[in-house]
Design a protein around this motif. Sequence first.
Motif, PDB file in Angstrom:
ATOM      1  N   ALA A   9       0.829  -1.206   0.000  1.00  0.00           N
ATOM      2  CA  ALA A   9       0.000   0.000   0.000  1.00  0.00           C
ATOM      3  C   ALA A   9       0.857   1.246   0.000  1.00  0.00           C
ATOM      4  CB  ALA A   9      -0.923  -0.012   1.220  1.00  0.00           C
ATOM      5  N   LYS A  14      -1.691   3.839  -1.845  1.00  0.00           N
ATOM      6  CA  LYS A  14      -3.090   3.634  -1.486  1.00  0.00           C
ATOM      7  C   LYS A  14      -3.420   4.410  -0.219  1.00  0.00           C
ATOM      8  CE  LYS A  14      -3.441  -0.956  -3.591  1.00  0.00           C
ATOM      9  NZ  LYS A  14      -3.664  -2.410  -3.330  1.00  0.00           N
ATOM     10  N   LEU A  16      -6.648   6.032   2.584  1.00  0.00           N
ATOM     11  CA  LEU A  16      -7.833   5.634   3.335  1.00  0.00           C
ATOM     12  C   LEU A  16      -9.074   6.003   2.541  1.00  0.00           C
ATOM     13  CD1 LEU A  16      -8.478   4.404   6.138  1.00  0.00           C
ATOM     14  CD2 LEU A  16      -8.701   6.741   6.986  1.00  0.00           C
ATOM     15  N   ASP A  17     -10.101   5.151   2.587  1.00  0.00           N
ATOM     16  CA  ASP A  17     -11.292   5.389   1.772  1.00  0.00           C
ATOM     17  C   ASP A  17     -12.413   6.106   2.528  1.00  0.00           C
ATOM     18  OD1 ASP A  17     -12.038   3.372   3.451  1.00  0.00           O
ATOM     19  OD2 ASP A  17     -12.626   1.950   1.877  1.00  0.00           O
ATOM     20  N   VAL A  57     -12.154   0.086  10.820  1.00  0.00           N
ATOM     21  CA  VAL A  57     -10.776  -0.331  10.569  1.00  0.00           C
ATOM     22  C   VAL A  57     -10.678  -1.850  10.655  1.00  0.00           C
ATOM     23  CG1 VAL A  57      -8.386  -0.173  11.364  1.00  0.00           C
ATOM     24  CG2 VAL A  57      -9.872   1.844  11.447  1.00  0.00           C
ATOM     25  N   ASP A  60      -7.560  -4.936   6.184  1.00  0.00           N
ATOM     26  CA  ASP A  60      -7.298  -4.402   4.852  1.00  0.00           C
ATOM     27  C   ASP A  60      -6.925  -2.919   4.850  1.00  0.00           C
ATOM     28  OD1 ASP A  60      -7.772  -6.850   3.633  1.00  0.00           O
ATOM     29  OD2 ASP A  60      -9.926  -6.474   3.450  1.00  0.00           O
ATOM     30  N   ASN A  61      -7.451  -2.156   5.821  1.00  0.00           N
ATOM     31  CA  ASN A  61      -7.180  -0.707   5.801  1.00  0.00           C
ATOM     32  C   ASN A  61      -6.452  -0.207   7.040  1.00  0.00           C
ATOM     33  OD1 ASN A  61      -9.136  -0.660   7.795  1.00  0.00           O
ATOM     34  ND2 ASN A  61     -10.677   0.433   6.582  1.00  0.00           N
ATOM     35  N   ARG A  62      -5.993  -1.126   7.906  1.00  0.00           N
ATOM     36  CA  ARG A  62      -5.332  -0.707   9.149  1.00  0.00           C
ATOM     37  C   ARG A  62      -4.087   0.128   8.871  1.00  0.00           C
ATOM     38  NH1 ARG A  62      -4.806  -5.372  11.337  1.00  0.00           N
ATOM     39  NH2 ARG A  62      -6.676  -5.237  12.637  1.00  0.00           N
ATOM     40  N   ALA A  64      -3.344   1.930   6.140  1.00  0.00           N
ATOM     41  CA  ALA A  64      -3.719   3.231   5.582  1.00  0.00           C
ATOM     42  C   ALA A  64      -4.291   4.146   6.666  1.00  0.00           C
ATOM     43  CB  ALA A  64      -4.728   3.048   4.452  1.00  0.00           C
ATOM     44  N   PHE A  65      -5.073   3.572   7.581  1.00  0.00           N
ATOM     45  CA  PHE A  65      -5.643   4.359   8.674  1.00  0.00           C
ATOM     46  C   PHE A  65      -4.536   4.907   9.570  1.00  0.00           C
ATOM     47  CE2 PHE A  65      -7.367   4.622  13.032  1.00  0.00           C
ATOM     48  CZ  PHE A  65      -8.418   5.512  12.829  1.00  0.00           C
TER      49      PHE A  65
END
Length: 248
Positions: A9, A14, A16-17, A57, A60-62, A64-65
């Motif tokens: 990422a 990539k 955070l969404d 969270v 998959d997004n930890r 990016a967070f």
Amino acid sequence: MTSNPGCSACREGKGLDFPISMAFQPIVDLRQGLVFAHEALVRGSAGESAGSLLARVDADNRYAFDQSCRIQAVEWAARLQLPARLSINFMPNAVYRAETCIRATLEAARRCRFPLERIIFEVTEQEQVLDIPHLTEILRAYRAQGFMTAIDDFGAGYAGLNLLADFQPDLIKLDMDLIRGIDGDRVRQVLVESVLDMCRRLGIEVIAEGIETRGELECLRQMGVGLFQGYLLAKPGFESLPEVHYPA
């Protein structure tokens, strides 16, 4: 060898969404009557609670967070011309290689001209740390960069004395459940006195967080605590630095 998803990422940019912002709560040095640091606390872009964001969270997004929180903290600190240190919480399970995962923070600090020596990295004990040696490696790498280090919620979670045996941070924050009503609870007083004695001998500064009553504050001051955080002194300010109410 398969790359970690977090490293991928980072390389691919990539993000955070969902949008986030920051609130700031002072950590006050009552010995000197000044703000020691401001802790950056994640919020939604419209002020939504940290809990509502953390519920989104996952594995998959930890990464990016965690990265987004660090960058937002530095950017808002610079925007608000933060006069003291900046304390940033990080998720140890989101860090794959300390030297790589710190790059975005370093770049944000340089871009915003925020001094690196004024940054504190806090690791919370409430996130289950699966690999204590890995966490120790992260903290040592951050110290080598010139950052201060802190263990948040000490006495509440998974690391505790095992972590202190291998790494002594600059600061620990006593968990608020440990000090709640301490002025009327002899057992809590004995436990905190023991932690304070241990920290004095190890050269670690102690912060009492979650202070809500004058009785709690005065009891801890008499024990020798000098750094405090809690609603009695100041509530978090959303995208702002709140006024501190110093006790008379």
